[in-house]
Design a protein around this motif. Structure first.
Motif, PDB file in Angstrom:
ATOM      1  N   UNK A   6       0.836  -1.196   0.000  1.00 33.63           N
ATOM      2  CA  UNK A   6       0.000   0.000   0.000  1.00 33.63           C
ATOM      3  C   UNK A   6       0.872   1.248   0.000  1.00 33.63           C
ATOM      4  N   UNK A   7       0.325   2.314  -0.564  1.00 30.94           N
ATOM      5  CA  UNK A   7       0.995   3.615  -0.521  1.00 30.94           C
ATOM      6  C   UNK A   7      -0.058   4.704  -0.644  1.00 30.94           C
ATOM      7  N   UNK A   8       0.349   5.922  -0.365  1.00 32.23           N
ATOM      8  CA  UNK A   8      -0.537   7.057  -0.549  1.00 32.23           C
ATOM      9  C   UNK A   8      -1.129   7.634   0.716  1.00 32.23           C
ATOM     10  N   UNK A   9      -0.839   7.013   1.843  1.00 32.96           N
ATOM     11  CA  UNK A   9      -1.364   7.554   3.088  1.00 32.96           C
ATOM     12  C   UNK A   9      -0.679   8.858   3.461  1.00 32.96           C
ATOM     13  N   UNK A  18      -7.453  11.980  -0.361  1.00 30.31           N
ATOM     14  CA  UNK A  18      -6.253  11.194  -0.534  1.00 30.31           C
ATOM     15  C   UNK A  18      -6.578  10.048  -1.482  1.00 30.31           C
ATOM     16  N   UNK A  19      -5.553   9.571  -2.196  1.00 23.46           N
ATOM     17  CA  UNK A  19      -5.731   8.389  -3.021  1.00 23.46           C
ATOM     18  C   UNK A  19      -4.726   7.332  -2.582  1.00 23.46           C
ATOM     19  N   UNK A  20      -5.255   6.222  -2.120  1.00 18.99           N
ATOM     20  CA  UNK A  20      -4.414   5.099  -1.732  1.00 18.99           C
ATOM     21  C   UNK A  20      -4.223   4.165  -2.924  1.00 18.99           C
ATOM     22  N   UNK A  21      -3.067   3.552  -2.969  1.00 19.78           N
ATOM     23  CA  UNK A  21      -2.746   2.615  -4.036  1.00 19.78           C
ATOM     24  C   UNK A  21      -2.332   1.281  -3.422  1.00 19.78           C
ATOM     25  N   UNK A  22      -2.762   0.208  -4.047  1.00 19.72           N
ATOM     26  CA  UNK A  22      -2.364  -1.137  -3.630  1.00 19.72           C
ATOM     27  C   UNK A  22      -1.725  -1.808  -4.843  1.00 19.72           C
ATOM     28  N   UNK A  23      -0.426  -2.062  -4.753  1.00 22.05           N
ATOM     29  CA  UNK A  23       0.304  -2.713  -5.836  1.00 22.05           C
ATOM     30  C   UNK A  23       0.395  -4.201  -5.546  1.00 22.05           C
ATOM     31  N   UNK A  24      -0.095  -4.999  -6.470  1.00 23.41           N
ATOM     32  CA  UNK A  24      -0.103  -6.454  -6.289  1.00 23.41           C
ATOM     33  C   UNK A  24       0.921  -7.105  -7.207  1.00 23.41           C
ATOM     34  N   UNK A  25       1.584  -8.132  -6.714  1.00 18.93           N
ATOM     35  CA  UNK A  25       2.546  -8.884  -7.516  1.00 18.93           C
ATOM     36  C   UNK A  25       2.472 -10.362  -7.114  1.00 18.93           C
ATOM     37  N   UNK A  26       3.089 -11.188  -7.938  1.00 22.22           N
ATOM     38  CA  UNK A  26       3.033 -12.620  -7.675  1.00 22.22           C
ATOM     39  C   UNK A  26       1.865 -13.255  -8.411  1.00 22.22           C
TER      40      UNK A  26
END
Length: 119
Positions: A6-9, A18-26
């Protein structure tokens, strides 16, 4: 395995955004979609919103309906949570989690990002 970051907090005044981002991998293909949860100080973790990777289905907690918007960018394996008209009671650590169809549970979790809304 699926990894989530997560990022953007941050710190924002009441009424702000605010806009939070969730980067998924795998192995994201093994998951159905992403949910956002939050845990405020002295409170239990609560569900905020969720979306299928296709973007066709979204869910919101009553407390954030009309103020928060969840969306996906499949090309980037990211899920966003746009938070508008923020209130002090939105202050919490926000987590994204991936839902696994086989278990029907959110089995993968990020480390969280802090959102603080000042009055």
């Amino acid at each position: 395995q699926v990894q989530l970051i997560e990022s953007g907090g941050g710190l924002v005044q009441a009424g702000g955004s605010l806009r939070l981002s969730c980067a998924a991998s795998g192995r994201t293909s093994s998951t159905y979609g992403i949910g956002w949860f939050r845990q405020g100080p002295g409170k239990e973790r609560e569900y905020v919103a969720a979306i299928a990777w296709s973007g066709s289905t979204t869910y919101y907690a009553d407390s954030v309906k009309g103020r928060f918007t969840i969306s996906t960018d499949n090309a980037k394996n990211r899920v966003y949570l746009q938070m508008d008209s923020l209130k002090p009671e939105d202050t919490a650590v926000y987590y994204c989690a991936a839902k696994v169809p086989d278990t029907g549970s959110y089995d993968y979790w990020g480390q969280g990002t802090q959102v603080t809304v000042s009055s």
